[in-house]
Design a protein around this motif. Structure first.
Motif, PDB file in Angstrom:
ATOM      1  N   GLY A 371       0.813  -1.219   0.000  1.00 49.54           N
ATOM      2  CA  GLY A 371       0.000   0.000   0.000  1.00 49.54           C
ATOM      3  C   GLY A 371       0.843   1.265   0.000  1.00 49.54           C
ATOM      4  O   GLY A 371       0.511   2.240  -0.680  1.00 49.54           O
ATOM      5  N   ARG A 372       1.934   1.238   0.734  1.00 49.59           N
ATOM      6  CA  ARG A 372       2.781   2.441   0.791  1.00 49.59           C
ATOM      7  C   ARG A 372       3.441   2.701  -0.550  1.00 49.59           C
ATOM      8  O   ARG A 372       3.635   3.844  -0.966  1.00 49.59           O
ATOM      9  CB  ARG A 372       3.877   2.265   1.850  1.00 49.59           C
ATOM     10  N   GLU A 375       0.693   4.122  -2.851  1.00 51.97           N
ATOM     11  CA  GLU A 375       0.456   5.544  -2.557  1.00 51.97           C
ATOM     12  C   GLU A 375       1.534   6.428  -3.164  1.00 51.97           C
ATOM     13  O   GLU A 375       1.251   7.466  -3.749  1.00 51.97           O
ATOM     14  CB  GLU A 375       0.459   5.774  -1.035  1.00 51.97           C
ATOM     15  N   GLN A 378       1.001   6.666  -6.788  1.00 48.73           N
ATOM     16  CA  GLN A 378      -0.124   7.547  -7.117  1.00 48.73           C
ATOM     17  C   GLN A 378       0.298   9.010  -7.075  1.00 48.73           C
ATOM     18  O   GLN A 378       0.035   9.775  -7.995  1.00 48.73           O
ATOM     19  CB  GLN A 378      -1.278   7.313  -6.126  1.00 48.73           C
ATOM     20  N   GLU A 379       0.980   9.372  -6.010  1.00 47.20           N
ATOM     21  CA  GLU A 379       1.406  10.767  -5.886  1.00 47.20           C
ATOM     22  C   GLU A 379       2.395  11.139  -6.970  1.00 47.20           C
ATOM     23  O   GLU A 379       2.323  12.215  -7.552  1.00 47.20           O
ATOM     24  CB  GLU A 379       2.072  10.967  -4.519  1.00 47.20           C
TER      25      GLU A 379
END
Ligand code: SF4
Lengths: 385, 285
Positions: A371-372, A375, A378-379
């Motif tokens: 998940g990290r 993320e 995504q950013e």
């Protein structure tokens, strides 16, 4: 009595698979010292070596363990030690001796979080730069990073093969998670496992020069007690092995010990690529972090981010050429590793401004969850980093 | 004046790496004598020289490995013994001789010495004790006498030295002797016995370092030899705890310990090896 190659299917930990890989590669001497989370490598091989005609010894410290495996290798016996952070620090001087004297041997580092005593039972990938530069002076080193117990088996065999081929210490840079993880491990039949032994001298004993490169570019290695009367020193030496304290000898010796690795990058460097063909964002990772990164690639793809993974199996020498070529065509590089930016620095250096580079790191003690990584991707893809 | 007879060869030519001569040792240094005594002992002992290896650490004495025309390994500072241990255990048929100095073997390498002795690894350890670190210019060592001057104890050494034979004995060595470079005959005999002894054997050789130790302690090379002649007592039956080096009361020399006990390899084989394997080996012979 069990055979050296324990052909079969097992559920075993990375540490045990590492010990079995060593035996399959022909390792017959192990000098160890207990340290969490690497102790199980020593414990397992301590029980196995005597039944295959090898020798295990628990030395008085890691300095001695490292010295003992170099001595054993000089006697012609494939040898290994295993350790973790604090012990790895203690081994550094003698790793340099093995580099300088071109003595094959394998050092396994089951990494835990540092600095100092750190988190002894919890993993990290914080010794990657130490693996590269930890012994004083300039040199080349080979370091492999397995991502599973199955792979640690194969890469330990490979570590011995590379070590013997190039007469260099080879580091297996694993981590607590892989070392303590139990998974399916298949050990093939002995004849299906390729093993390599060091180049050996031929011809006149009197004219033999222990550091004169042979046809492969690597000097054939005579063992102690074979009548070659060799001299081996950690001082700067010429091809006869004699210490010569001149700048010219230093240059020639360095060219030899560096060149034999630098000229063979294609043979030494192993990488694995996943969904890289059309990737716009490339995750660069290794060891346990490459496993979480793999899941992140698929998750990111589902979110419409064209992610891919470059998994470094060989971390040192660094796969520079591949990073450079990727940097030319992708939108970003993300290095995932359990430290605060080590291989990330190399990726950034090789990207040389052609693509932005981001670190998803952690100071150690736990894995980096997919998940990290998602993320961060995504950013990154939104241009927010 | 008579012309010296032109000598074509040196009696140790076969054992010396002649192409590496001249050596680095200073005029008046005792290491050369300790070294040739070791080489003669190796030759006289009848051990198979093709299977004999010399391992050294770092320091003036540590250069020994560089001058012997046998397989020879010049390792890292203090680590000759663990290197030699790995070599001996991996290939028990080798005769492994460690030739090094007091700083190397007993300060930085002290831990390795006691453990190799404890295990009774079948090594011969020859220690040239010149009471200081010669190579780096004469610093205090673990063997420097109390009050002696060195570059790092300019007002005199506040600490006491190790009694090396006692340390070796207490750690488990199975052969322990001490001589000086003046006692060459006894020294050579001792090194021969040490080479032939199965187990961890230790020979301490007191040796002058006129350039660094002697100069600062008003002791010329000759004066050191005079002390070795006048102030030494040979007492083979001396007890190890009576062997402190005391220049006033006298320095005890001799062969203090010669005993038998299973070696590291013996015990490893009998304890750890599967019986079938050992029996298999016997039937192969
Ligand atoms: S410094 Fe001392 S020990 Fe070293 S070679 Fe010179 S006299 Fe010998």
């Amino acid at each position: 009595m069990r055979p050296a190659v324990l052909t079969g299917e097992y559920f075993m930990t990375g540490d045990v698979a590492c010990a079995e890989g060593a035996l399959a590669a022909g390792c017959r001497f192990f000098g160890g010292y207990p340290i969490t989370p690497a102790t199980e490598v020593a414990e397992h091989i301590a029980g196995r070596l005597p039944e295959v005609g090898g020798t295990f010894i628990q030395m008085e410290d890691e300095i001695a363990a490292m010295a003992s495996i170099i001595g054993a290798s000089c006697a012609g016996v494939k040898s290994m030690t295993s350790t973790s952070g604090p012990g790895f620090s203690l081994m550094m001087e003698n790793i340099g001796l093995a580099v300088c004297t071109e003595t094959p041997c394998v050092v396994v580092n089951v990494q835990r979080a540092g600095p100092s005593t750190g988190l002894p039972t919890q993993g990290a990938q914080g010794d990657m730069m130490q693996a590269r530069w930890g012994s004083h002076g300039h040199y080349e080193i080979i370091a492999l990073a397995p991502s599973s117990p199955q792979e640690i088996f194969y890469l330990t065999v490979e570590a011995f093969n590379l070590s013997e081929t190039y007469r260099s210490p080879v580091l297996v840079m694993t981590d607590e998670m892989i070392g303590h993880l139990s998974e399916r491990v298949v050990i093939p039949e002995a004849k299906k496992i390729k093993t390599v032994s060091r180049p050996r001298p031929k011809g006149s004993k009197a004219r033999f020069k222990p550091f004169e490169p042979g046809p492969s570019g690597v000097a054939p290695m005579a063992s102690a007690g074979e009548g070659y009367h060799i001299h081996v020193t950690g001082l700067t030496h010429d091809q006869r092995g004699y210490p010569v304290m001149t700048v010219e000898t230093q240059e020639a010796m360095m060219a030899q010990i560096m060149g034999k690795i630098q000229r063979n990058l294609d043979d030494i460097i192993r990488i694995e690529e996943y969904r890289l063909e059309d990737a716009e964002f490339v995750i660069v990772s290794y060891g346990v972090s490459a496993r979480t990164s793999l899941a992140a690639v698929d998750e990111a793809r589902e979110l419409g981010i064209k992610a891919g993974l470059l998994r470094l199996i060989t971390v040192w020498p660094f796969p520079e050429a591949r990073i450079r070529s990727l940097a030319k065509r992708v939108r970003g590089l993300v290095t995932v590793e359990i430290n605060l930016g080590q291989i990330h620095l190399e990726v950034e250096r090789c990207a040389a401004g052609q693509a932005p580079s981001l670190l998803v790191g952690h100071p150690g003690g736990t894995i980096i969850p997919p998940g990290r990584v998602v993320e961060a991707l995504q950013e990154f893809s939104r241009g927010g980093v | 004046m008579n012309q010296p007879r032109k000598q074509e060869t040196h009696p140790l030519d076969g054992l010396l790496r002649v192409d590496r001569i001249p050596h680095i040792w200073c005029p008046g240094c005792g290491i050369g004598t300790a070294f040739s005594a070791s080489l003669i002992a190796m030759r006289e002992s009848g051990i198979d020289l093709e299977k004999t290896v010399m391992v050294s650490g770092i320091g003036c004495s540590g250069r020994g490995a560089g001058y012997v025309n046998l397989d020879s390994y010049h390792t890292t500072h203090g680590r000759a013994i663990p290197f030699a241990t790995g070599m001996k255990l991996a290939k028990p048929e080798l005769n492994v001789v460690v030739f090094s100095g007091d700083g190397d073997l007993f300060a930085i390498g002290g831990n390795h010495f006691i453990h190799a002795a404890r295990r009774n690894v079948d090594l011969t350890v020859v220690c040239v004790n010149n009471f200081n670190y010669g190579m780096t210019g004469g610093q205090v060592a673990a063997t420097t006498p109390i009050n002696a001057r060195t570059t790092t104890t300019p007002a005199g050494n506040p600490d006491g030295p190790f009694n090396l034979p006692l340390l070796a004995y207490a750690s488990g060595a199975t052969y322990v002797a001490r001589w000086t470079i003046l006692h060459t005959r006894e020294l050579m005999e001792s090194i021969q016995e040490a080479l032939l002894n199965r187990g961890f054997s230790f020979v301490e050789i007191l040796s002058p370092c006129p350039i660094n130790y002697g100069r600062r302690n008003k002791e010329s090379g000759i004066a050191s030899l005079k002390i070795y002649q006048d102030k030494t007592i040979i007492r083979n039956d001396a007890r190890p705890w009576e062997l402190e080096i005391d220049f006033d009361r006298g320095i005890v020399l001799g062969k203090f310990i010669e005993t038998e006990r299973p070696t590291c390899t013996d015990r490893y084989d009998s304890t750890c090896r599967p019986k079938e394997l050992l029996e298999g080996e016997k039937t192969l012979e």
